[in-house]
Scaffold this motif. Structure first.
Motif, short mmCIF file in Angstrom:
data_model
loop_
_atom_site.label_atom_id
_atom_site.label_comp_id
_atom_site.label_asym_id
_atom_site.label_seq_id
_atom_site.Cartn_x
_atom_site.Cartn_y
_atom_site.Cartn_z
N LEU A 257 5.16 29.51 -76.56
CA LEU A 257 5.10 29.38 -78.01
C LEU A 257 6.50 29.30 -78.61
O LEU A 257 6.75 28.50 -79.53
CB LEU A 257 4.32 30.54 -78.62
N GLN A 258 7.41 30.11 -78.11
CA GLN A 258 8.79 30.07 -78.62
C GLN A 258 9.40 28.69 -78.44
O GLN A 258 10.09 28.18 -79.33
CB GLN A 258 9.64 31.12 -77.89
N GLU A 259 9.15 28.07 -77.29
CA GLU A 259 9.72 26.75 -77.03
C GLU A 259 9.06 25.68 -77.89
O GLU A 259 9.73 24.78 -78.41
CB GLU A 259 9.59 26.40 -75.54
N TYR A 260 7.75 25.77 -78.05
CA TYR A 260 7.06 24.80 -78.91
C TYR A 260 7.55 24.90 -80.35
O TYR A 260 7.77 23.89 -81.03
CB TYR A 260 5.54 25.02 -78.86
N GLU A 261 7.74 26.11 -80.81
CA GLU A 261 8.20 26.29 -82.19
C GLU A 261 9.62 25.77 -82.37
O GLU A 261 9.95 25.15 -83.39
CB GLU A 261 8.11 27.76 -82.59
N ALA A 262 10.47 26.00 -81.37
CA ALA A 262 11.83 25.47 -81.43
C ALA A 262 11.82 23.95 -81.44
O ALA A 262 12.59 23.30 -82.16
CB ALA A 262 12.65 25.99 -80.25
N SER A 263 10.93 23.36 -80.65
CA SER A 263 10.82 21.90 -80.62
C SER A 263 10.33 21.35 -81.95
O SER A 263 10.81 20.31 -82.43
CB SER A 263 9.88 21.47 -79.49
#
Length: 563
Positions: free
Chosen positions: A499-505
């Protein structure tokens, strides 16, 4: 015995540019010098309102009253990147009043195009000859001479200095003109163009773009009708964090220059950054139709290159709305194209990126692994960066499909292209290909069970991509590397980290269909009900409301109906 005109002799002696010591002051160039320019001529071709609406410019110059209106039209065309049509009008002035120095400057600028790919050899030769004639003529004001000499900085020693070095010289020259003529609107507009043209694609602080955008924004109002001012605000703020600053200009530009195909397309650069897919579709539908009209009106045997640029944005927007039907229709339309004019980097990019986007966005891994692209009759060896997109698609598809040997073959091709670009000292494109190579290799390692190594390499790819500005020709990377890192973490059953990576993307790629769905799924699996609800709602808000088939949309509706 064959005679050589004084201007052409001076060009030969001065590497295609006249220095002060080899200028020949005169009032009219020799006919053979004008003929040697091989100017584009003819009526201006436009597709839009019948009265040629390109906005308003007023460049004070030494043209005769008869030529002033033509010069302002040519300059307006130039500011909307209608370079061929601008050259035609500058040529008309030259034919009627060959001693008009500033018209030759216009020809040189029409062959410069600072924000596109570097000029070809023939364009550099034409521009250098034109600027040499402009410098040789005595019929010009000091201000006109300053503009001419500024552009001469770009063409001087073009056979010895690289493109960016000369673009930086042009930027510095335009900075001096802006300082010397602080009330000159054109000086500010061309300085902003020069700043954008000299911007380092590796500079994620966007220092030059911010400077240009802030300068133009201070001049902007709702009544602004200057095409360059509005256009270059969009270019200056064409990045995720700056895009909101360009929204007003994006919504205005098409109405400022409705007769320009490029002016219809350009607002979508801001709309894409903000995830406004309906606006992207509207802009590029109109722009593509205008491009088709232009091809027909000019007698092109095939499609105009600008149409393919529009199609890439159009298909990307359809995919982000989950509208596979319309995206596939446009891809099929692309497959039927037999001839494009002119063939260039935009054409190669569209032919590589459009089919790759379709199969990868839909996670059609087997189809991606065996993807073929329309050969269209030009040498792909001339376009290594664009060719890399195909190998990236095949490599990623093969890895996901479990064909590791095939994936490694495509990885080898990517690394070979990266080496080629490095040898060519094109560090920017070499970095873009390195992101792709690292991504493919990471998924190979992942499928081989080497998860720690896979995550490290995938993280490296995402970090490198974050620090590399996307190419202006593309609406987005074919697939964001950080989104793929999220996919890897989700498959490792680490939804909170995913989720952290998706949100950063999503901060860099607003409202992407897969980004929103995967963020919602990761939030759901990690027990974050509020975020899951929010992302599923956002997904449904951007999707085509008539789409009842996409499994992602069915899952979103099912989740929201349960809570």
């Amino acid at each position: 015995m064959r005679t050589v005109s004084p201007i052409m002799a001076s060009i030969a002696a001065c590497s295609c540019l006249l220095f002060i010591t080899c200028k020949q002051k005169n009032n009219t160039p020799a006919k053979e010098d004008i003929t040697a320019l091989q100017l584009k001529r003819g009526a201006v071709v436009t597709c839009g309102p019948p009265n040629q609406q390109f906005g308003s410019v007023a460049f004070e110059n030494s043209c005769s009253p008869k030529a002033k209106a033509d010069f302002d039209l040519a300059l307006a065309l130039l500011h909307s990147f209608e370079y061929d049509e601008a050259e035609k009008v500058f040529a008309k002035i030259i034919d009627e009043e060959p001693g008009t120095a500033i018209a030759y400057w216009g020809v040189a600028m029409a062959n410069f195009h600072p924000l596109w790919s570097p000029p070809t050899g023939s364009e550099l030769e034409k521009g250098a000859k034109a600027i040499a004639i402009a410098q040789s003529l005595s019929n010009k004001t000091k201000r006109e001479a300053d503009y001419i000499n500024a552009t001469a900085q770009f063409y001087k020693d073009y056979d010895k200095k690289d493109h960016r070095s000369r673009a930086l010289l042009f930027e510095k020259a335009m900075e001096r003109i802006h300082a010397d003529y602080p009330k000159d609107e054109e000086a500010a507009v061309f300085y902003a163009l020069a700043l954008n043209g000299a911007a380092d694609p590796a500079d994620k602080t966007f220092s030059r773009q911010k400077k240009a955008g802030d300068m133009l924004a201070a001049m902007y109002s709702e009544k602004t009708n200057h095409p360059g001012l509005v256009h270059y605000i969009i270019h200056s703020y064409d990045s995720p964090l700056l895009a909101p600053l360009g929204l007003a200009a994006a919504r205005k530009y098409a109405s400022v220059a409705p007769s320009s195909a490029h002016a219809q397309h350009m607002p979508s650069h801001i709309f894409v950054r903000m995830g406004y897919w309906d606006e992207v579709i509207q802009s590029n539908t109109v722009a593509a139709e205008s491009a088709r009209c232009y091809a027909e009106s000019t007698g092109l045997e095939g499609h105009w290159d600008e149409e393919l640029h529009c199609l890439d944005y159009l298909i990307y927007a359809y995919l982000q709305k989950g509208d596979n039907t319309r995206a596939k229709q446009e891809w099929d339309y692309l497959k039927d194209m037999k001839k494009i004019e002119p063939v260039n980097f935009k054409v190669a990019y569209a032919f590589a990126a459009i089919p790759s986007r379709y199969v990868l966005e839909n996670k059609m891994w087997k189809e991606a692994a065996t993807l073929e692209i329309n050969p269209i009759g030009f040498s792909w060896q001339q376009y290594p960066w664009q060719s890399a997109i195909l190998y990236y698609t095949r490599g990623l598809g093969s890895a996901h499909a479990g064909n590791i040997a095939a994936a490694k073959t495509e990885l080898g091709k990517l690394k070979s292209i990266q080496d080629t670009l490095t040898r060519q000292k094109d560090a920017y494109k070499a970095n873009l290909v390195q992101v792709q190579a690292n991504t493919v290799e990471a998924w190979i390692l992942f499928k081989e069970g080497k998860t720690a190594d896979a995550l490290k390499l995938m993280t490296d790819a995402a970090d490198l991509e974050d620090n590399t500005q996307k190419m202006a020709v593309t609406p987005s990377e074919v697939l964001p590397a950080r989104e793929l890192l999220g996919d890897m973490l989700l498959q490792l059953n680490e939804p909170a980290k995913a989720l952290q990576e998706y949100e950063a993307s999503l901060l860099q790629h607003a409202n992407r269909f897969n980004g929103l769905y995967d963020a919602a799924l990761a939030a759901e699996r990690s027990g974050n009900k509020e975020k899951a609800k929010s992302y599923y709602q956002r997904l449904l808000s951007i999707a085509d409301p008539k789409d009842q088939e996409r499994t992602e949309l069915k899952a979103a509706r099912l989740y929201l109906n349960k809570i």
